[in-house]
Design a protein around this motif. Structure first.
Motif, PDB file in Angstrom:
ATOM      1  N   UNK A 275       0.701  -1.079  -0.213  1.00 21.91           N
ATOM      2  CA  UNK A 275       0.253  -0.450   0.050  1.00 21.91           C
ATOM      3  C   UNK A 275       0.815   1.593  -0.351  1.00 21.91           C
ATOM      4  N   UNK A 276       1.657   1.367   0.636  1.00 20.10           N
ATOM      5  CA  UNK A 276       2.809   2.854   1.102  1.00 20.10           C
ATOM      6  C   UNK A 276       3.512   2.826  -0.155  1.00 20.10           C
ATOM      7  N   UNK A 277       3.736   1.911  -0.997  1.00 24.01           N
ATOM      8  CA  UNK A 277       4.861   2.159  -1.962  1.00 24.01           C
ATOM      9  C   UNK A 277       4.358   2.770  -2.646  1.00 24.01           C
ATOM     10  N   UNK A 278       3.233   1.797  -3.206  1.00 26.70           N
ATOM     11  CA  UNK A 278       1.668   2.300  -4.494  1.00 26.70           C
ATOM     12  C   UNK A 278       1.575   3.490  -4.452  1.00 26.70           C
ATOM     13  N   UNK A 279       0.570   3.906  -2.841  1.00 26.50           N
ATOM     14  CA  UNK A 279       0.344   5.096  -2.575  1.00 26.50           C
ATOM     15  C   UNK A 279       1.816   6.035  -3.308  1.00 26.50           C
ATOM     16  N   UNK A 280       2.619   5.766  -2.657  1.00 23.43           N
ATOM     17  CA  UNK A 280       4.042   6.541  -3.016  1.00 23.43           C
ATOM     18  C   UNK A 280       3.893   6.527  -4.843  1.00 23.43           C
ATOM     19  N   UNK A 281       4.527   6.489  -5.321  1.00 25.41           N
ATOM     20  CA  UNK A 281       4.201   5.967  -6.905  1.00 25.41           C
ATOM     21  C   UNK A 281       3.223   6.288  -7.369  1.00 25.41           C
ATOM     22  N   UNK A 282       1.612   6.372  -6.943  1.00 29.01           N
ATOM     23  CA  UNK A 282       0.497   7.231  -7.909  1.00 29.01           C
ATOM     24  C   UNK A 282       0.800   8.750  -7.763  1.00 29.01           C
ATOM     25  N   UNK A 283       1.344   9.347  -6.144  1.00 28.06           N
ATOM     26  CA  UNK A 283       0.858   9.871  -5.965  1.00 28.06           C
ATOM     27  C   UNK A 283       1.942  10.727  -7.169  1.00 28.06           C
ATOM     28  N   UNK A 284       3.730  10.383  -6.773  1.00 26.20           N
ATOM     29  CA  UNK A 284       4.085  10.895  -7.835  1.00 26.20           C
ATOM     30  C   UNK A 284       3.953  10.839  -9.323  1.00 26.20           C
TER      31      UNK A 284
ATOM     32  N   UNK B 163       2.714  23.806  -3.648  1.00 30.62           N
ATOM     33  CA  UNK B 163       1.612  24.037  -3.732  1.00 30.62           C
ATOM     34  C   UNK B 163       0.847  22.756  -4.178  1.00 30.62           C
ATOM     35  N   UNK B 164       1.936  21.605  -5.310  1.00 26.38           N
ATOM     36  CA  UNK B 164       1.457  20.418  -4.855  1.00 26.38           C
ATOM     37  C   UNK B 164       1.341  20.101  -3.420  1.00 26.38           C
ATOM     38  N   UNK B 165       2.325  19.872  -2.095  1.00 24.38           N
ATOM     39  CA  UNK B 165       2.068  19.574  -1.153  1.00 24.38           C
ATOM     40  C   UNK B 165       0.717  19.851  -0.939  1.00 24.38           C
ATOM     41  N   UNK B 166       0.113  21.107  -0.772  1.00 19.38           N
ATOM     42  CA  UNK B 166      -0.580  21.521  -0.171  1.00 19.38           C
ATOM     43  C   UNK B 166      -2.207  21.040  -1.110  1.00 19.38           C
ATOM     44  N   UNK B 167      -2.491  20.828  -2.278  1.00 19.73           N
ATOM     45  CA  UNK B 167      -2.841  20.039  -3.091  1.00 19.73           C
ATOM     46  C   UNK B 167      -3.681  18.694  -2.907  1.00 19.73           C
ATOM     47  N   UNK B 168      -2.653  18.259  -2.776  1.00 21.28           N
ATOM     48  CA  UNK B 168      -2.217  16.120  -2.023  1.00 21.28           C
ATOM     49  C   UNK B 168      -2.905  16.224  -1.220  1.00 21.28           C
ATOM     50  N   UNK B 169      -3.292  16.871   0.017  1.00 26.84           N
ATOM     51  CA  UNK B 169      -3.560  16.572   1.796  1.00 26.84           C
ATOM     52  C   UNK B 169      -4.249  15.917   2.272  1.00 26.84           C
ATOM     53  N   UNK B 170      -6.080  15.969   0.944  1.00 25.61           N
ATOM     54  CA  UNK B 170      -6.262  14.611   1.385  1.00 25.61           C
ATOM     55  C   UNK B 170      -5.830  13.206   0.843  1.00 25.61           C
ATOM     56  N   UNK B 171      -4.951  13.517  -0.641  1.00 26.47           N
ATOM     57  CA  UNK B 171      -4.631  12.321  -1.093  1.00 26.47           C
ATOM     58  C   UNK B 171      -4.446  11.233   0.063  1.00 26.47           C
ATOM     59  N   UNK B 172      -5.245   9.905  -0.277  1.00 27.97           N
ATOM     60  CA  UNK B 172      -4.803   8.926   0.765  1.00 27.97           C
ATOM     61  C   UNK B 172      -5.580   9.072   2.588  1.00 27.97           C
ATOM     62  N   UNK B 173      -6.701   9.477   2.416  1.00 25.65           N
ATOM     63  CA  UNK B 173      -7.605  10.070   3.530  1.00 25.65           C
ATOM     64  C   UNK B 173      -8.107   8.902   3.824  1.00 25.65           C
ATOM     65  N   UNK B 174      -8.231   8.353   2.796  1.00 26.39           N
ATOM     66  CA  UNK B 174      -9.145   6.402   3.354  1.00 26.39           C
ATOM     67  C   UNK B 174      -8.138   6.205   3.811  1.00 26.39           C
ATOM     68  N   UNK B 175      -7.060   6.009   2.911  1.00 28.01           N
ATOM     69  CA  UNK B 175      -6.614   4.254   4.894  1.00 28.01           C
ATOM     70  C   UNK B 175      -5.820   5.531   5.260  1.00 28.01           C
ATOM     71  N   UNK B 176      -6.138   6.532   5.779  1.00 25.41           N
ATOM     72  CA  UNK B 176      -5.030   7.380   7.099  1.00 25.41           C
ATOM     73  C   UNK B 176      -6.620   7.037   7.894  1.00 25.41           C
TER      74      UNK B 176
END
Length: 688
Positions: free
Chosen positions: A338-347, A535-548
């Motif tokens: 999960x964590x590895x591909x979450x990083x890949x998808x975010x990248x 800007x990307x960090x701010x935009x990505x704040x909800x990424x992965x919230x389902x998991x978290x």
């Protein structure tokens, strides 16, 4: 026990160091036991004098006298428990095992003293006109005695004393066994090819850890406290990810460090104690004295959030599974992926990942130009490192904190690196608590567990570690800004489900563009982090919230499940722990194998070794207040002295000197609303 203490013992008199910092240069293991035993004896004598005072009870001769009592014991215990959690040794473990039941008996001797309670009860029923903080102190003191069982009969009190002694001893056992299990579960890597994806500093730290444990030429991946491990987001080797994940989730389940008998005994004994005190279960006992008010209110919130969180996590899983399929056709997504591909998808989606961020997130700069800068802009604070003052370990740094007018506010100690002798996680401790009654200013400690780099190398952080640094400093501010009269009301002495609120609010400044621009600088080139990345960090704040949200809620619901049992419902066989856990998650609707709980039962230190039993829900309960307060800051212009001063005056400075929800209403002008939390967590479906 004896009140006689050698005058040469560093605890025999208050420390003469600035702000009363314990004199760690003089304190040795041999000083703790006699100081604690003498402190208990002295405290008992002081309380006996209060209970037998021939004068009618007054605020001064009863309440205030209790606040002044026990100072030797307090000095010794704050230093001892701080060190035993952050830098334990076999000697300290022995002392803790010895004193745990003695301390439980000591507390019971005071809280179950009917003579003392009669004086408090007389004040409580007298209808006195008191200052608000004194009135609240009287209310809370009376409540504490009643909840402790002072109104029980003799036989019930005798059993209660037995239960408290056993529970305290078992908490110590659980923490000690968990630390040993965590150290034993570290993953040894002998083939460097398995480390593809790990940055150089992480490899270097793993090599040093291996060498320190006698494995020169290898790499040791030490485990963090939660289920998910930082290395899982970086390691390209699926086999290594699986090995690390499996090592993580089986900690404490067998071998020489089996925590299961201890956690079952704790669940059973806490359940019996709750029923003895008139509650159906331990969860009800805990919630009744918190801002939640009842276990039903806790259940209502958690049950309301869980379905939408799991639905979001399942949607995220579909995207990650597709990414894995592109790499390995036919492969099935597993929790270690999960964590590895979450990083890949975010990248791929954001053109950004933790590996790219880390060179811009050097610990010292994040601390001084991030955490401290935000505190300066909000509150006018300045910080000076005191190299002349020493902590309890060579890694500890000591800072003097000054208010805007130059007056000394207190000391802040930072202990950021992990070590075998430190328990997992991150936390804040008080070494000295602010009190105008005792004329004491605060000394606070933040502990993190960041991997220590090789000598001369920088400490580079993942973004989550940056957030943790800001979070723990929020607790530190709660302690540093305390401006109360009574020591029992100082700083973080608030209900468990309120204490996380100020620290969670402080996380918001890690995301503030002006603060990020100050601390996010490349540690080699000095170049600022590219503006588009911020800007990307701010935009990505909800990424992965389902998991978290799902992994957190799973742990919170598991904590509640254990502590909603009656004594006879607690399993008796350690082998049943897994089955109980699986059934509890299934009933709660969060049994999603790809997202295991943030903590499984066998390494759930919050629930069984720490102070959060039946209280792990506190983080999201507090987050309702936090998200609403973040909205208040944004409505009023964000990062400004005016807002900081208002937040400090209305809430941070008040500690536990009033009803905490009144303090929130003073700040916000109304009761908290859940809408901002739902928006932050991507749980709009809950509101629908």
């Amino acid at each position: 026990m004896t009140a006689e203490l050698d005058a040469e013992n560093p605890f025999a008199a208050p420390s003469t160091l600035p702000y009363g910092l314990p004199d760690f240069a003089r304190i040795g293991e041999e000083h703790y036991r006699p100081a604690i035993l003498a402190g208990m004896a002295e405290h008992r004598a002081e309380v006996e004098a209060i209970a037998t005072d021939p004068e009618p009870p007054t605020v001064e001769n009863t309440l205030v006298a209790l606040e002044r009592a026990g100072r030797l014991l307090h000095r010794a215990l704050t230093a001892f428990f701080n060190q035993s959690s952050a830098d334990s040794t076999p000697g300290l473990d022995e002392i803790e095992a010895e004193i745990a039941p003695l301390l439980a008996a000591h507390t019971d001797a005071i809280r179950l003293d009917r003579r003392l309670f009669a004086r408090i009860d007389a004040l409580h029923t007298a209808g006195l006109e008191l200052e608000p903080d004194t009135a609240w102190l009287l209310h809370r003191t009376h409540t504490a005695f009643v909840r402790a069982g002072v109104r029980l009969g003799d036989d019930a009190q005798d059993r209660l004393r037995e239960l408290n002694a056993e529970i305290t001893s078992l908490e110590t056992t659980f923490g000690r066994d968990l630390l040993a299990a965590q150290n034993a579960a570290a993953v040894l890597v002998t083939d460097e090819a398995e480390l593809v994806g790990l940055p150089d500093d992480a490899r270097s730290a793993a090599a040093r850890a291996a060498a320190e444990r006698g494995h020169a030429g290898a790499w040791l991946l030490e485990l963090e406290l939660p289920t998910q491990q930082g290395v899982l987001a970086m390691a390209a080797s699926r086999a290594l990810r699986e090995r690390v994940f499996r090592a993580s989730v089986v900690r404490g389940a067998g071998d020489d460090h089996d925590t299961r008998p201890t956690l079952l005994a704790l669940a059973r004994l806490r359940a019996e104690r709750a029923q003895l005190l008139g509650f159906p279960h331990h969860a009800a006992f805990v919630a009744s004295d918190a801002t939640a008010g009842s276990a039903e209110a806790v259940a209502e919130m958690l049950d309301r959030l869980a379905p939408a969180a799991v639905a979001n996590a399942r949607t995220e899983a579909e995207e990650l599974a597709a990414a894995l399929e592109r790499d390995e056709p036919g492969a099935q997504l597993a929790p270690w992926d999960w964590s590895y591909y979450a990083q890949r998808v975010r990248a791929e989606r954001r053109s950004l990942d933790d590996a790219a961020l880390r060179p811009y997130l050097e610990l010292d700069r994040v601390l001084t130009e991030g955490v401290f800068r935000a505190a300066h802009e909000l509150y006018g604070l300045t910080f000076t490192e005191r190299h002349d003052l020493v902590g309890y370990h060579p890694d500890v740094r000591v800072f003097e904190v000054f208010d805007e007018d130059g007056a000394g506010l207190g000391l802040f100690l930072g202990d950021f690196w992990t070590r075998d002798s430190k328990r997992g996680g991150a936390w804040m401790n008080n070494l000295v608590e602010q009190s105008s009654l005792l004329d004491e200013k605060p000394v606070v400690v933040n502990n993190l567990n960041i991997t220590k780099p090789a000598a001369g190398e920088p400490t580079l952080l993942a973004w989550d570690q940056v957030i943790t640094l800001f979070h723990e400093f929020g607790h530190a501010l709660h302690g540093l800004f305390s401006a109360v009269r009574y020591p029992s009301q100082s700083g973080t002495e608030v209900p468990r489900d309120f204490v996380e609120y100020p620290s969670q609010v402080n996380e918001m400044w890690a995301w503030h563009p002006r603060i990020v621009a100050a601390f996010a600088v490349h540690h080699v080139t000095g170049e600022p982090m590219p503006a588009q990345w911020v800007t990307t960090l701010l935009d990505a704040r909800q990424d992965g919230e389902g998991f978290a949200t799902t992994e957190y809620l799973s742990a919170a619901l598991l904590d509640q499940a254990w502590y909603r049992l009656s004594p006879h419902e607690v399993p008796t066989d350690p082998a049943q722990v897994d089955d109980f856990e699986a059934a509890a998650l299934e009933r709660a609707g969060v049994a999603f194998a790809l997202v295991p709980p943030r903590y499984r039962s066998t390494y759930f230190n919050h629930a069984f070794g720490g102070g959060y039993s039946a209280g792990y829900y506190s983080y999201i309960w507090s987050e309702v207040l936090d998200a609403d307060t973040v909205e208040w800051f944004e409505e009023n212009g964000g990062l400004s002295r005016a807002n900081g001063d208002r937040f400090r005056a209305s809430l941070l400075s008040r500690g536990g000197s009033m009803d905490p929800m009144e303090a929130f209403r003073d700040l916000r002008g109304r009761a908290p609303q859940i809408g901002p939390l739902l928006a932050r967590r991507g749980l709009a479906a809950v509101a629908a």
